[in-house]
Design an enzyme around this catalytic site. Structure first.
Site, PDB file in Angstrom:
ATOM      1  N   GLY A  76      48.567  -9.221 -33.606  1.00  0.00           N
ATOM      2  CA  GLY A  76      47.305  -9.821 -34.027  1.00  0.00           C
ATOM      3  C   GLY A  76      47.480 -10.829 -35.156  1.00  0.00           C
ATOM      4  N   GLU A 131      53.637  -6.136 -28.973  1.00  0.00           N
ATOM      5  CA  GLU A 131      52.794  -5.103 -28.353  1.00  0.00           C
ATOM      6  C   GLU A 131      53.512  -4.319 -27.256  1.00  0.00           C
ATOM      7  OE1 GLU A 131      51.806  -8.198 -29.074  1.00  0.00           O
ATOM      8  OE2 GLU A 131      49.839  -8.116 -30.028  1.00  0.00           O
ATOM      9  N   GLU A 159      48.353 -13.930 -33.450  1.00  0.00           N
ATOM     10  CA  GLU A 159      47.143 -14.380 -32.741  1.00  0.00           C
ATOM     11  C   GLU A 159      46.122 -14.984 -33.697  1.00  0.00           C
ATOM     12  OE1 GLU A 159      46.708 -10.514 -30.903  1.00  0.00           O
ATOM     13  OE2 GLU A 159      47.084 -11.398 -28.935  1.00  0.00           O
ATOM     14  N   ALA A 174      47.400  -6.007 -35.685  1.00  0.00           N
ATOM     15  CA  ALA A 174      46.242  -5.129 -35.784  1.00  0.00           C
ATOM     16  C   ALA A 174      46.720  -3.809 -36.385  1.00  0.00           C
ATOM     17  CB  ALA A 174      45.639  -4.913 -34.408  1.00  0.00           C
TER      18      ALA A 174
END
Ligand code: CO8
Length: 263
Positions: free
Chosen positions: A113, A136, A116, A69
């Site tokens: 992300g 993260e 993911e 992200a």
């Protein structure tokens, strides 16, 4: 299919029946900002609605599938804004609206992300320099796009804990050995080509049977074996109501090539 243009995506249909989406935000290693995700969902929705498309390939660049992200976008977010606006909730909506197979070809970084997003696909192919991780923890936070759930289901609890708690990356080879990736290829081009060939093959089958295959395999992630097998059998029974079942089995018996109707 329609040739729309996007700011952060390249979209094309290089083979019959195949949709192709390439994440294209090179300056940020394809970091997943909100506009990129909105475009990705729009492109995938178009493919879902397009009857000429039977399977979709998603890839990034040679250097990065996606480096996570967009950290700069998230940096100053507050709890009330994130919670109040359901931040990233719609990012994973593709797992519900996309009923067509999504093959993800990963080269370079698939972090946070990015990892993911790859796991939201149905099949992952990796190039030699694919690198997966959930870093993260190094940013003072946790996976937020399903990583704690999908990575654990893909490779098991101990390995997922190791990755998520240390923030250490794993290689393409490791990802393939652990079953996160289906296959590993020698070059980035081969990886994408193989994904496109697999998508072309899938698109050549009865789309009604393909849809049912994806649905029953996905059920295995939600149900116990007994209920899952029962669900599978009901769908299997249901397919005797399709034209393509009769066409496929008759063609076999008559030594002919089936001409699917998708009905
Ligand atoms: N966000 C924003 N910008 C990024 C990101 C990112 N995640 N990753 C890289 N960039 C930018 C860099 O800031 C840099 O920009 P600039 O040139 O303006 O400084 C440019 O991309 C190139 O990156 P680097 O110079 O850092 O390239 P390196 O080759 O030195 O390093 C790395 C590559 C190792 C990938 C490094 O960039 C890195 O560590 N990136 C961050 C990885 C990370 O922590 N990802 C997890 C983010 S948190 C997250 O994903 C939460 C999940 C939310 C749910 C999502 C659901 C789908």
């Amino acid at each position: 299919s329609s040739a729309k243009t996007y700011e952060h995506l390249l979209v094309s249909s290089p083979k019959p029946g195949v949709g192709f989406v390439q994440l294209n935000r090179p300056k940020a290693l394809n970091a997943l900002c909100t506009p990129l995700i909105l475009e990705l969902n729009a492109a995938l929705r178009d493919y879902q609605a397009d009857k000429s498309i039977g399977a979709i390939v998603l890839t990034g660049s040679e250097r990065a599938f996606a480096a996570g992200a967009d950290i700069k976008e998230m940096k100053d977010l507050t709890f009330s804004t994130a919670y109040g606006n359901d931040f990233i909730e719609n990012w994973s909506e593709l797992v519900t609206f996309l009923k067509k197979p999504l093959i993800v070809a990963v080269n370079g970084y698939a972090l946070g992300g990015g990892c993911e997003l790859a796991m939201m696909g149905d099949i992952i192919y990796v190039g030699p320099k694919a690198t997966f991780g959930q870093p993260e923890i190094k940013l003072g936070t946790i996976p937020g796009g399903g990583g704690s759930q999908r990575l654990t289901r893909a490779i098991g609890k101990s390995r997922a804990m190791d990755i998520i708690l240390t923030g250490d990356n794993i290689s393409a080879k490791q990802a393939a050995e652990w079953g996160l990736a289906a296959r590993v290829f020698d070059t980035p081009e081969e990886t994408v080509d193989a994904a496109l060939s697999t998508a072309e093959k899938i698109a050549s089958y009865s789309q009604i049977a393909v849809k049912a295959c994806k649905e029953v395999v996905n059920k295995s992630q939600e149900l116990g074996v007994r209920d899952g097998v029962e669900f599978e059998r009901r769908i299997f029974h249901g397919l005797f109501g399709s034209k393509d079942q009769t066409i496929g089995m008759t063609a076999f018996a008559e030594k002919k090539k089936p001409e699917w109707t998708n009905e």
